[in-house]
Design a protein around this motif. Sequence first.
Motif, short mmCIF file in Angstrom:
data_model
loop_
_atom_site.label_atom_id
_atom_site.label_comp_id
_atom_site.label_asym_id
_atom_site.label_seq_id
_atom_site.Cartn_x
_atom_site.Cartn_y
_atom_site.Cartn_z
N LEU A 121 39.42 40.65 37.76
CA LEU A 121 40.83 40.26 37.70
C LEU A 121 41.73 41.40 38.16
O LEU A 121 42.67 41.18 38.92
CB LEU A 121 41.21 39.82 36.28
N GLY A 122 41.44 42.60 37.74
CA GLY A 122 42.22 43.76 38.17
C GLY A 122 42.15 43.97 39.67
O GLY A 122 43.17 44.25 40.32
N ILE A 126 41.37 41.67 42.07
CA ILE A 126 42.01 40.60 42.85
C ILE A 126 43.53 40.62 42.67
O ILE A 126 44.26 40.37 43.62
CB ILE A 126 41.41 39.21 42.57
N ASP A 127 43.99 40.94 41.47
CA ASP A 127 45.43 40.99 41.25
C ASP A 127 46.07 42.14 42.01
O ASP A 127 47.12 41.98 42.63
CB ASP A 127 45.72 41.11 39.75
N SER A 128 45.44 43.29 42.00
CA SER A 128 46.03 44.45 42.68
C SER A 128 45.92 44.39 44.19
O SER A 128 46.67 45.06 44.89
CB SER A 128 45.37 45.74 42.18
N SER A 129 45.03 43.56 44.72
CA SER A 129 44.85 43.50 46.17
C SER A 129 45.46 42.26 46.82
O SER A 129 45.54 42.18 48.05
CB SER A 129 43.37 43.60 46.53
N GLU A 130 45.92 41.30 46.02
CA GLU A 130 46.51 40.10 46.60
C GLU A 130 47.77 40.47 47.39
O GLU A 130 48.60 41.24 46.92
CB GLU A 130 46.88 39.07 45.54
N CYS A 140 45.20 36.83 50.79
CA CYS A 140 46.22 35.92 50.26
C CYS A 140 45.50 34.67 49.81
O CYS A 140 44.52 34.27 50.42
CB CYS A 140 47.22 35.54 51.34
N PHE A 176 46.17 32.85 46.13
CA PHE A 176 46.32 32.17 44.85
C PHE A 176 47.00 30.82 45.05
O PHE A 176 46.74 29.88 44.31
CB PHE A 176 47.14 33.01 43.85
N PRO A 228 41.40 29.50 40.86
CA PRO A 228 40.67 30.60 40.23
C PRO A 228 39.16 30.40 40.26
O PRO A 228 38.40 31.35 40.45
CB PRO A 228 41.21 30.63 38.81
N LYS A 257 37.17 42.83 47.50
CA LYS A 257 38.31 42.72 48.41
C LYS A 257 37.88 42.27 49.80
O LYS A 257 38.56 41.44 50.41
CB LYS A 257 39.05 44.06 48.50
#
Length: 126
Positions: free
Chosen positions: A66-67, A69-73, A78, A80, A85, A113
């Motif tokens: 989660l960390g 994917i959230d930090s690299s979106e 691209c 979400f 999920p 990533k």
Amino acid sequence: MKKTIGVAALAMLAFNSVASGNSIVLPESESQRLIAGNLSMTAESFFKAYMSTDLEQRRLAEMYVLGVIDSSEGDSWCGFEIASPDAIQEQVYTGLKKALDESPKERASAVIKSRLKELLPCKVEQ
């Protein structure tokens, strides 16, 4: 500001620690908040924790994912808005499984990533 964000991101990984063998090792004491070894966890060691029968290990591994994917979106990938999920989790699994054969010593975060960027690239505006 970037330094503050970086420190905050590292703090989010504070409860994770060095992947050792088949698990993510928890800090030795509550006062131990950050272990630098988490920053270079291999795909091989991470996959073992991600697929572990130990519920705590799987939860820590999923928090790591989660960390990443959230930090690299938006930077690396691209999606979400176009991928659920569950679909993202399936692609993370597929990417890690592939890395076990091709590059097991590669950083787990780079594998995650790369897989998402390959499948869900950001559209380049012209």
